[in-house]
Design an enzyme around this catalytic site. Structure first.
Site, short mmCIF file in Angstrom:
data_model
loop_
_atom_site.label_atom_id
_atom_site.label_comp_id
_atom_site.label_asym_id
_atom_site.label_seq_id
_atom_site.Cartn_x
_atom_site.Cartn_y
_atom_site.Cartn_z
N PHE A 179 0.81 -1.22 0.00
CA PHE A 179 0.00 0.00 0.00
C PHE A 179 0.84 1.27 0.00
CE2 PHE A 179 -2.47 -3.00 2.96
CZ PHE A 179 -3.02 -3.71 1.90
N HIS A 180 1.87 1.33 -0.86
CA HIS A 180 2.74 2.50 -0.94
C HIS A 180 2.78 3.10 -2.35
CE1 HIS A 180 5.35 0.86 2.64
NE2 HIS A 180 4.16 1.28 3.03
N PRO A 181 1.65 3.37 -3.00
CA PRO A 181 1.72 3.93 -4.36
C PRO A 181 2.23 5.37 -4.35
CG PRO A 181 -0.55 3.92 -3.58
CD PRO A 181 0.26 3.17 -2.56
#
Length: 545
Positions: free
Chosen positions: A478-480
């Site tokens: 969850f690190h876009p």
């Protein structure tokens, strides 16, 4: 169409960056600020209980419920792609880990943009200004800011043993991941306050919500930016404000000074494209009139792919077994009720480690998130056997994806394609990460627990097989970032300059994780906060001229 008024600044998105921007810009009583958030208030109980992320991710009340396109690097799988849909944005549903990244990340940004103000020694004071560190002020930490950082309120013997094992294979024990070189292992520090999640809405927005020069609108969906192509400015276009809907009505709001797009790595490029800023041919094909042709809008998507390696153990307490009975669940609930500690105060990952996939790496390029639990995939029940998970990700992936419109409908979810493991370099690093994990688990410190590899399984041995296994067990952490990247004016894929002003559009900046030209070496929430602090200071300086 009704008018929602005239403001000096309009901030689109009340997430990590937007909350800080609203706080800083309204310090000047002469600045009239509108903050628009498509989601709701952060008043859902599970937002504030740390383990409540399990009830927030996948919940339409708190999550946009995005999904990726089927990904060839993951064997054709599609992944959930959570993004926060409340005040505080993703800081309201994330893993709460306080992580700055490494010195080289920011020095590289400075080199790419030609702007030395992005160097580590220049941004470190910005991290410290926002920080309220549990140990007080020091050479590396601040104590007077709003962003609370605390130690976790529990420990596990199995994680202590993993840390000892890592040390035995050359990954040293350290005390602090946030000094610019995070190689080593330690328990993560978290954004909590006495065992309760500390999101950016609490830290930055709630204390100033009653300022008379701040208007906050929730449940309001920005449909497009109001961009005038016929302006005589040097940019050729100017942003006048926004058009949004809420409560069954449609509104316009105008910004006398600037519109600040802080909708995140998915939302910001989507809004730009809907507004006619992006790859002209692609926009035209969707029936959107291109106003500013910027090929990089929505491109350059980067993310950390975590390889979730699971090990069965014996003679070890893990959450799998603790939470397996009603008595265990009652004990966990009572511990949190009385002391705000125990498993309900857990961040999703407790122990961290940073290492090199091979000695030639200039700095740590792998990050471990180690958990005293295991499950098949997010949202599934815990396994019925004792186990731990050692998730490892490539901190500097070379694979690049994109975020593109599916249609001209502003309410439609965009097409998100991370393109994980699409380069030979990333597949090689993934294979090395699996090999290093096996080396750690085989160290003497873990021997008494008899670890047995459950995922991916020992049948995968060659580099090619290990890369295949990575695609089977890999999932987003969850690190876009990177979809409106900053760069020099001559960079054809750059969307903003080092001042975060959009190329070709006056009166418009992007201020969120989408501007990162390359992903930071670790969790991305606090670096996004730093970006907002830096931008706020620049905006205030320019306003004073």
């Amino acid at each position: 169409m009704e008018s929602a008024g005239h403001y000096d600044y309009i901030i689109v998105g009340a997430g990590t960056a937007g909350c800080l921007l609203a706080n800083r810009l309204t310090r000047n009583k002469d600045h009239k600020v509108l903050l628009i958030e498509a989601g709701g208030k952060d008043d859902y109980l599970w937002i504030h209980i740390p383990v409540g992320y399990l009830h927030c991710i996948g919940n339409p009340r708190t999550d946009w419920l995005y999904q990726t396109e089927p990904d060839a690097g993951l064997g054709g799988r599609s992944l959930i792609y959570p993004r926060g849909k409340v005040l505080g944005g993703s800081s309201s549903i994330n893993g709460m880990i306080y992580m700055r990244g490494q010195k080289g990340d920011y020095d590289h940004w400075a080199d790419l943009t030609g702007d030395p103000s992005w160097r580590w020694d220049q941004v470190l004071p910005l991290f410290m200004q926002t920080e309220n560190h549990h140990a007080g002020a020091s050479r590396l930490h601040g104590a007077d800011g709003e962003w609370r950082v605390e130690k976790q309120r529990l420990s596990w013997q199995i994680l202590d043993a993993f840390r000892e094992a890592a040390d035995q294979v050359g990954i040293p024990k350290i005390d602090d991941f946030n000094g610019g070189d995070n190689e080593g292992s330690a328990y993560f520090e978290v954004n909590q306050k006495r065992g309760i999640r500390w999101n950016t809405a609490k830290a930055f927005l709630r204390p100033v919500a009653q300022r008379p020069n701040l208007t906050i609108k929730t449940g309001c969906h920005v449909e497009r930016l109001l961009i005038d192509k016929n302006d005589k400015s040097d940019n050729g276009a100017v942003c006048r404000g926004v058009e949004f809907s809420g409560g069954g009505k449609r509104f316009t709001a105008t910004a006398q000074r600037e519109t600040l797009l802080a909708a995140g790595a998915i939302g910001s490029p989507t809004i730009l494209q809907l507004s006619g800023v992006g790859p002209a041919a692609a926009l035209h094909a969707l029936g959107i009139t291109p106003l500013v042709d910027r090929a990089g809008v929505g491109e350059n998507l980067q993310d950390h792919l975590q390889l979730r390696m699971v090990y069965k153990v014996s003679k070890a307490r893990t959450l799998n077994t603790t939470a397996a009975s009603w008595f265990g669940k009652m004990k966990i609930g009572l511990e949190y009720t009385l002391r705000q500690s125990g498993p309900m105060s857990m961040a999703p990952s407790q122990l961290g480690a940073f290492a090199k996939s091979d000695p030639a790496q200039p700095s740590a390029n792998l990050q471990y998130h180690v958990q005293p639990l295991s499950l098949e995939k997010f949202g599934d029940p815990l396994h019925p056997f004792p186990a731990f998970t050692a998730s490892v990700c490539n901190l500097r992936p070379s694979s690049r994806g994109h975020v593109r419109l599916a249609s001209g409908d502003s309410t439609a979810a965009p097409r998100i394609s991370p393109n994980y493991l699409s380069t030979a370099e990333d597949r090689k690093v993934a294979a090395s990460a699996v090999t290093l994990t096996r080396k750690i688990v085989a160290a003497p410190a873990l021997a008494k627990y008899g670890p047995v590899e459950y995922k991916p399984g020992l049948a995968y041995t060659s580099e090619e097989q290990l890369a295949e296994a990575a695609g089977l067990i890999g999932t987003t952490i969850f690190h876009p970032v990177g979809t409106c990247k900053m760069g020099a004016s001559g960079d054809p894929l750059a969307v903003v300059g080092s001042d975060l002003k959009v190329f070709g559009v006056a009166g418009l900046r992007v201020i969120d994780a989408s501007v990162m030209p390359t992903i930071t070496s670790g969790n991305t929430n606090s670096p996004t906060l730093m970006i907002a602090e830096k931008a706020a200071q620049a905006i205030m300086r320019e306003a004073a001229l």
